[in-house]
Design a protein around this motif. Structure first.
Motif, mmCIF file in Angstrom:
data_model
loop_
_atom_site.group_PDB
_atom_site.id
_atom_site.type_symbol
_atom_site.label_atom_id
_atom_site.label_comp_id
_atom_site.label_asym_id
_atom_site.label_seq_id
_atom_site.Cartn_x
_atom_site.Cartn_y
_atom_site.Cartn_z
ATOM 1 N N LEU A 92 -8.639 -0.123 -3.866
ATOM 2 C CA LEU A 92 -9.721 -0.452 -2.941
ATOM 3 C C LEU A 92 -10.715 0.698 -2.881
ATOM 4 C CD1 LEU A 92 -7.221 -1.582 -0.272
ATOM 5 C CD2 LEU A 92 -9.036 -3.101 -0.981
ATOM 6 N N GLU A 105 -16.753 5.166 10.746
ATOM 7 C CA GLU A 105 -15.936 4.024 10.375
ATOM 8 C C GLU A 105 -15.981 3.872 8.865
ATOM 9 O OE1 GLU A 105 -17.120 1.536 14.418
ATOM 10 O OE2 GLU A 105 -18.131 1.134 12.512
ATOM 11 N N PHE A 108 -14.501 -1.638 3.651
ATOM 12 C CA PHE A 108 -13.756 -1.757 2.400
ATOM 13 C C PHE A 108 -14.288 -2.865 1.496
ATOM 14 C CE2 PHE A 108 -10.163 1.065 2.879
ATOM 15 C CZ PHE A 108 -10.216 1.371 4.227
ATOM 16 N N GLY A 109 -14.142 -2.634 0.201
ATOM 17 C CA GLY A 109 -14.367 -3.678 -0.771
ATOM 18 C C GLY A 109 -13.198 -4.645 -0.787
ATOM 19 N N PRO A 110 -13.299 -5.712 -1.584
ATOM 20 C CA PRO A 110 -12.260 -6.736 -1.611
ATOM 21 C C PRO A 110 -11.013 -6.331 -2.391
ATOM 22 C CG PRO A 110 -14.005 -7.288 -3.132
ATOM 23 C CD PRO A 110 -14.468 -6.073 -2.380
ATOM 24 N N GLY A 111 -11.094 -5.238 -3.132
ATOM 25 C CA GLY A 111 -9.916 -4.767 -3.861
ATOM 26 C C GLY A 111 -9.848 -5.281 -5.289
ATOM 27 N N GLN B 33 -9.676 3.119 14.691
ATOM 28 C CA GLN B 33 -10.124 1.806 14.235
ATOM 29 C C GLN B 33 -8.921 0.877 14.041
ATOM 30 O OE1 GLN B 33 -11.413 4.612 11.997
ATOM 31 N NE2 GLN B 33 -12.786 4.824 13.740
ATOM 32 N N TYR B 35 -7.980 -2.616 11.821
ATOM 33 C CA TYR B 35 -8.395 -3.472 10.721
ATOM 34 C C TYR B 35 -7.423 -4.637 10.608
ATOM 35 C CZ TYR B 35 -11.220 0.468 8.977
ATOM 36 O OH TYR B 35 -12.130 1.479 8.828
ATOM 37 N N GLN B 37 -6.267 -7.447 7.544
ATOM 38 C CA GLN B 37 -6.384 -7.723 6.120
ATOM 39 C C GLN B 37 -5.615 -8.986 5.769
ATOM 40 O OE1 GLN B 37 -4.624 -4.744 3.573
ATOM 41 N NE2 GLN B 37 -5.927 -5.269 1.845
ATOM 42 N N GLY B 42 -9.959 -7.146 1.140
ATOM 43 C CA GLY B 42 -9.888 -5.804 1.689
ATOM 44 C C GLY B 42 -9.753 -5.831 3.197
ATOM 45 N N PRO B 43 -9.348 -4.721 3.799
ATOM 46 C CA PRO B 43 -9.266 -4.653 5.266
ATOM 47 C C PRO B 43 -10.641 -4.881 5.893
ATOM 48 C CG PRO B 43 -8.127 -2.791 4.255
ATOM 49 C CD PRO B 43 -8.897 -3.468 3.166
ATOM 50 N N LEU B 45 -12.828 -4.420 9.364
ATOM 51 C CA LEU B 45 -12.851 -3.679 10.621
ATOM 52 C C LEU B 45 -12.989 -4.635 11.802
ATOM 53 C CD1 LEU B 45 -12.972 -0.878 12.021
ATOM 54 C CD2 LEU B 45 -15.463 -1.020 11.796
ATOM 55 N N THR B 48 -13.668 -0.366 16.885
ATOM 56 C CA THR B 48 -13.523 1.088 16.949
ATOM 57 C C THR B 48 -13.494 1.485 18.421
ATOM 58 O OG1 THR B 48 -14.740 1.395 14.891
ATOM 59 C CG2 THR B 48 -14.530 3.304 16.326
ATOM 60 N N LEU B 88 -3.840 -3.021 10.596
ATOM 61 C CA LEU B 88 -3.760 -1.593 10.331
ATOM 62 C C LEU B 88 -4.535 -0.828 11.388
ATOM 63 C CD1 LEU B 88 -4.583 -1.901 6.552
ATOM 64 C CD2 LEU B 88 -2.455 -0.942 7.383
#
Lengths: 117, 111
Positions: A92, A105, A108-111, B33, B35, B37, B42-43, B45, B48, B88
């Protein structure tokens, strides 16, 4: 928040080969991060990539195995070299959105799901 | 040793039940934070929290930051199957540039 894309979304590679993963962001960001994740588990930071400087690697990760490029403020690549089955994982990328010096903060990308055979 | 202890690791509940996930540490965080998933993604958010004692609500989700900024909780009211996923927590240390992640909580809500 930034929109992040990764290529490829998944790949199956033979041991001994390498895979390069691309991460593209829709806005300029200073800090980009690369993580590894086993399905259903938490994230492990591989390295931090700043534009214009060498990536900073976490303990247990080395540049020869995970070379990183950061040619500009919207793009980075992670290469996983000399693949072994133990490298099978989800990779990721993320970017930092820093509101203040102490508050930030990550998005994230999708992986990329890598399977090594 | 995990800097952020997250519990429980796994939770399987029926639709409509309530649940709480905890993140605890001996360290002070400048912000924390949460998250969520889903498989193949991806995770994402959720929230916060930055002020000790802060409480934030996101529909049926309530997030709390401890007074001393060492712990946090996520409470879900009347869980739905769509809440299923990996949750997470992640803390940012003061003047640091890396997130510290908890081990994660796999939540499964059965209909």
């Amino acid at each position: 928040s930034a929109v992040i894309s990764q290529k490829p979304s998944r790949d199956i590679c033979q041991r001994g080969t390498s895979l390069t993963i691309q991460c593209q962001v829709d806005s300029q960001v200073t800090m980009m991060f690369w993580y590894r994740q086993q399905p259903g588990q938490s994230l492990t930071l591989i390295a931090t990539a700043n534009q214009g400087s060498e990536a900073t690697y976490e303990s247990g990760f080395v540049i020869d195995k995970f070379p990183i490029s950061r040619p500009n403020l919207t793009f980075s690549t992670l290469t996983v070299s000399n693949l072994s089955p133990e490298d099978s994982s989800i990779y990721l990328c993320s970017v930092e959105d820093r509101e203040t010096a102490v508050h930030y903060e990550q998005y994230f990308g999708p992986g990329t799901r890598l399977t090594v055979t | 040793t995990q800097l952020l202890e997250q519990s429980p690791q796994f939770l399987s509940i029926q639709e409509g039940e309530n649940l709480t996930v905890y993140c605890n540490s001996s360290s002070v965080f400048s912000s924390l934070q949460w998250y969520r998933q889903e498989p193949g993604e991806g995770p994402v958010l959720l929230v916060t929290v930055v002020t000790g004692g802060e409480v934030k609500k996101l529909k049926r989700l309530t997030f709390q930051f401890g007074d001393a900024r060492k712990d946090s909780s996520l409470h879900i009211t009347a869980a739905q199957p769509g809440d299923t996923g990996l949750y997470l927590c992640a803390g940012s240390m003061e003047y640091g540039n890396k997130l510290v992640f908890g081990a994660g909580t796999i939540l499964r809500v059965k209909s």
